[in-house]
Design a protein around this motif. Sequence first.
Motif, mmCIF file in Angstrom:
data_model
loop_
_atom_site.group_PDB
_atom_site.id
_atom_site.type_symbol
_atom_site.label_atom_id
_atom_site.label_comp_id
_atom_site.label_asym_id
_atom_site.label_seq_id
_atom_site.Cartn_x
_atom_site.Cartn_y
_atom_site.Cartn_z
ATOM 1 N N LEU A 1 -3.169 5.609 11.164
ATOM 2 C CA LEU A 1 -4.198 4.798 10.519
ATOM 3 C C LEU A 1 -3.808 4.441 9.089
ATOM 4 C CD1 LEU A 1 -7.406 6.595 11.856
ATOM 5 C CD2 LEU A 1 -6.593 4.315 12.459
ATOM 6 N N GLU A 2 -3.147 5.351 8.402
ATOM 7 C CA GLU A 2 -2.635 5.032 7.061
ATOM 8 C C GLU A 2 -1.575 3.935 7.155
ATOM 9 O OE1 GLU A 2 -1.078 8.572 5.336
ATOM 10 O OE2 GLU A 2 -2.878 9.747 5.795
ATOM 11 N N ALA A 3 -0.628 4.118 8.075
ATOM 12 C CA ALA A 3 0.482 3.173 8.199
ATOM 13 C C ALA A 3 0.018 1.800 8.658
ATOM 14 C CB ALA A 3 1.522 3.724 9.168
ATOM 15 N N ALA A 4 -1.138 1.732 9.321
ATOM 16 C CA ALA A 4 -1.660 0.450 9.780
ATOM 17 C C ALA A 4 -2.238 -0.377 8.632
ATOM 18 C CB ALA A 4 -2.739 0.669 10.843
ATOM 19 N N ALA B 1 4.932 0.294 2.053
ATOM 20 C CA ALA B 1 5.517 1.351 1.228
ATOM 21 C C ALA B 1 6.285 2.349 2.081
ATOM 22 C CB ALA B 1 4.416 2.065 0.433
ATOM 23 N N LEU B 2 5.756 2.678 3.272
ATOM 24 C CA LEU B 2 6.447 3.611 4.154
ATOM 25 C C LEU B 2 7.764 3.034 4.651
ATOM 26 C CD1 LEU B 2 3.531 5.045 6.338
ATOM 27 C CD2 LEU B 2 4.874 6.278 4.647
ATOM 28 N N VAL B 3 7.750 1.780 5.077
ATOM 29 C CA VAL B 3 8.969 1.158 5.598
ATOM 30 C C VAL B 3 10.053 1.106 4.532
ATOM 31 C CG1 VAL B 3 9.942 -1.047 6.355
ATOM 32 C CG2 VAL B 3 7.864 -0.170 7.430
ATOM 33 N N ASP B 4 9.663 0.796 3.297
ATOM 34 C CA ASP B 4 10.659 0.621 2.239
ATOM 35 C C ASP B 4 11.115 1.929 1.602
ATOM 36 O OD1 ASP B 4 10.636 -2.073 2.586
ATOM 37 O OD2 ASP B 4 9.507 -2.550 0.768
ATOM 38 N N ASN B 5 10.246 2.942 1.568
ATOM 39 C CA ASN B 5 10.533 4.105 0.729
ATOM 40 C C ASN B 5 10.544 5.452 1.441
ATOM 41 O OD1 ASN B 5 10.344 2.892 -2.208
ATOM 42 N ND2 ASN B 5 8.588 2.066 -1.085
ATOM 43 N N ALA C 1 3.919 6.113 -8.470
ATOM 44 C CA ALA C 1 4.123 5.054 -9.457
ATOM 45 C C ALA C 1 5.489 4.392 -9.307
ATOM 46 C CB ALA C 1 3.961 5.616 -10.871
ATOM 47 N N ARG C 2 6.413 5.078 -8.661
ATOM 48 C CA ARG C 2 7.761 4.528 -8.467
ATOM 49 C C ARG C 2 7.872 3.699 -7.192
ATOM 50 N NH1 ARG C 2 9.097 9.971 -10.501
ATOM 51 N NH2 ARG C 2 10.069 9.737 -12.558
ATOM 52 N N MET C 3 6.777 3.542 -6.453
ATOM 53 C CA MET C 3 6.819 2.830 -5.179
ATOM 54 C C MET C 3 5.999 1.553 -5.262
ATOM 55 S SD MET C 3 6.426 5.904 -2.394
ATOM 56 C CE MET C 3 7.516 7.335 -2.411
ATOM 57 N N SER C 4 6.671 0.444 -5.380
ATOM 58 C CA SER C 4 6.030 -0.863 -5.379
ATOM 59 C C SER C 4 7.051 -1.894 -4.919
ATOM 60 C CB SER C 4 5.480 -1.226 -6.765
ATOM 61 O OG SER C 4 6.525 -1.263 -7.722
ATOM 62 N N GLY C 5 6.574 -3.023 -4.469
ATOM 63 C CA GLY C 5 7.479 -4.065 -3.995
ATOM 64 C C GLY C 5 6.726 -5.104 -3.205
ATOM 65 N N SER C 6 7.405 -5.737 -2.250
ATOM 66 C CA SER C 6 6.798 -6.764 -1.408
ATOM 67 C C SER C 6 7.136 -6.480 0.041
ATOM 68 C CB SER C 6 7.314 -8.153 -1.789
ATOM 69 O OG SER C 6 6.973 -8.463 -3.138
ATOM 70 N N ASP C 7 6.206 -6.800 0.942
ATOM 71 C CA ASP C 7 6.466 -6.584 2.362
ATOM 72 C C ASP C 7 7.212 -7.774 2.953
ATOM 73 O OD1 ASP C 7 4.620 -8.617 2.754
ATOM 74 O OD2 ASP C 7 3.043 -7.307 3.558
ATOM 75 N N ALA C 8 7.421 -7.756 4.256
ATOM 76 C CA ALA C 8 8.209 -8.800 4.910
ATOM 77 C C ALA C 8 7.568 -10.175 4.807
ATOM 78 C CB ALA C 8 8.413 -8.432 6.388
ATOM 79 N N ALA D 1 1.870 1.615 -4.484
ATOM 80 C CA ALA D 1 1.381 2.904 -4.005
ATOM 81 C C ALA D 1 0.329 3.511 -4.917
ATOM 82 C CB ALA D 1 2.547 3.888 -3.857
ATOM 83 N N MET D 2 0.114 2.929 -6.107
ATOM 84 C CA MET D 2 -0.936 3.415 -7.005
ATOM 85 C C MET D 2 -2.236 2.617 -6.859
ATOM 86 S SD MET D 2 0.037 6.079 -8.695
ATOM 87 C CE MET D 2 -1.012 6.156 -10.158
ATOM 88 N N ASP D 3 -2.274 1.670 -5.925
ATOM 89 C CA ASP D 3 -3.493 0.896 -5.699
ATOM 90 C C ASP D 3 -4.638 1.839 -5.328
ATOM 91 O OD1 ASP D 3 -4.827 -1.822 -5.128
ATOM 92 O OD2 ASP D 3 -5.135 -0.703 -3.256
ATOM 93 N N ARG D 4 -5.726 1.787 -6.066
ATOM 94 C CA ARG D 4 -6.789 2.779 -5.914
ATOM 95 C C ARG D 4 -7.500 2.659 -4.557
ATOM 96 N NH1 ARG D 4 -9.283 5.221 -10.231
ATOM 97 N NH2 ARG D 4 -11.337 4.506 -9.521
ATOM 98 N N ALA D 5 -7.749 1.440 -4.121
ATOM 99 C CA ALA D 5 -8.428 1.269 -2.839
ATOM 100 C C ALA D 5 -7.563 1.780 -1.694
ATOM 101 C CB ALA D 5 -8.785 -0.205 -2.636
ATOM 102 N N THR D 6 -6.268 1.583 -1.798
ATOM 103 C CA THR D 6 -5.350 2.053 -0.750
ATOM 104 C C THR D 6 -5.286 3.572 -0.733
ATOM 105 O OG1 THR D 6 -4.043 0.039 -1.031
ATOM 106 C CG2 THR D 6 -3.019 1.860 0.153
ATOM 107 N N ARG D 7 -5.241 4.187 -1.901
ATOM 108 C CA ARG D 7 -5.225 5.655 -1.966
ATOM 109 C C ARG D 7 -6.514 6.231 -1.388
ATOM 110 N NH1 ARG D 7 -1.629 7.678 -6.345
ATOM 111 N NH2 ARG D 7 -3.294 8.826 -7.360
ATOM 112 N N ALA D 8 -7.621 5.544 -1.629
ATOM 113 C CA ALA D 8 -8.898 6.000 -1.062
ATOM 114 C C ALA D 8 -8.861 5.932 0.458
ATOM 115 C CB ALA D 8 -10.042 5.147 -1.606
ATOM 116 N N TRP D 9 -8.199 4.888 0.999
ATOM 117 C CA TRP D 9 -8.102 4.776 2.455
ATOM 118 C C TRP D 9 -7.297 5.930 3.042
ATOM 119 C CZ3 TRP D 9 -10.154 3.317 6.647
ATOM 120 C CH2 TRP D 9 -9.418 3.252 7.830
#
Length: 501
Positions: free
Chosen positions: A48-51, A58-62, A103-110, A117-125
């Motif tokens: 559910l997190e990965a979805a 972030a998982l795919v890249d890091n 904080a070291r994990m950021s970028g763009s998806d495909a 990875a520091m996005d607050r709403a995403t961390r809450a999820w």
Amino acid sequence: MTTAANGATRADTAPTAHEPPLFGPDSKFQGFFDDPRWALAIVRATVLEAAHPQVGAALVDNSTFVAHPWRRLRNTFLSMRRMFGADPAVREREAARLNRLHARMSGSDARGRAYDAMDRATRAWVVATLFESAVTMCRLSGQPLDQQTMERMYAEYRAFLASLDGDADELPAELRDFCPYFDRVVEHELEDTEAARVILFRLFDHLPAPALFDGAPTLWAAGRAVAGPLLGAITVASLPEAYRRRAGLPETPGAETLMQGAYVAAGLARFLPAGWLDAETVIDLVSLPEGSDDPRFRSVTALRDRVKRASALLRLLTPLDGGPEPDPASTAGPVPAAGRTEGRRSAEEFFRQVLDQTGDGHLDWPDLAAMARELSTRLDLDEPEETRLYDAFAAWWRELQAALDADGDGRVSAEEYAAAVPSLAGPALIRVAEVLFDATDKDGSGTIDAEEYRALFRTAFHRDLAAGDGVYGRSAFVSDFLSFMSARRTSTPYDPLLADA
């Protein structure tokens, strides 16, 4: 529950004298640590997190969860132990470490969408999936939580989020509002991400053997061939129907019954005597490297011998096309005077086992960042030592990129690496070795003593190091590290640093 000014529940910030602490041995979450059902629930929560598109990217890249799942499991488990422990100083320190890591994990998806990875709403999820999966786990095993217990546990998870973000405002303040929030995210935000598909349909089928099964590839492959599809089917059946429909996940006949049976069977562990199940002990035992000085290693060795005999018997009964299992002694090469087992790896093996930490078939910065992250975790580094180590690996990546990236695409393929047959022991790698030595030498004595050695390698000195003054000097350490990283030699104890599963 009343609500504090910052949006967290008052129970999060100041439990009364009649309420047990939200963290520590009396917390509801702590009770799940050694619960076998949690093994099923944590896989469900991870899917559910990965979805979520931000987490999935972030998982795919890091992440190293594909190439090194057992190492990732152990580190995650220890982190959760710290975060839900009773000592607030330990929680604060671990939260700071996790925040530096994210904080070291950021970028763009495909699709070109930014992730952070520091996005607050995403961390809450991420926290929400853990809470909801724990509730679902109890329901599926025939032991549903009562309302008061769910309220209490929800307060613990919000306090966990507040420890990371400073508040828990991104999660609903009241439990009654959680289900609408969860359903909305599932219905409108989750996607059929690559990371979720990898976990469901690739990870189980290609799961590398833990250290316990290193000498029994046939037995491990046979067991994985049966268990992998079953775990995948159980996990899919346990996911919310809205997500299964949206992601087009297959409906396997009998999967619902299989899933409920698995949760009920795991729930029967509650009848075992207290202390029989300890998740940390199990994780440690399956991951103990060969030659460990851990007192439990004698039992593990006996079990490993039985596993090898079972694997040999299985190969005799059902021979595979790959030919006989290799004899470790035949591939080891000469044993050096130091007494450690060494052998040669091919360039392809070295690339796959050591350099490609994320398992995506390429070498780029996330792979070296994963090395820095693992070493920092082992040594439990604070700032600024952690940053020094990351900076040293970043300089090494720039050196590698300049030397090996022939097509200029910003990463190094296995083919580019093998074609170059490089000597990696340049100035930047020497600097990595020196910084790692300084980080390991906690007391600044200029040598690594037995306790410092154990922190890095998770084993005691080998006899050659214990001889004489019983310390590991800088020059010897740097030389051994460079030999391992550049000469592509298998090495005990250096292999478990970066090549373990």
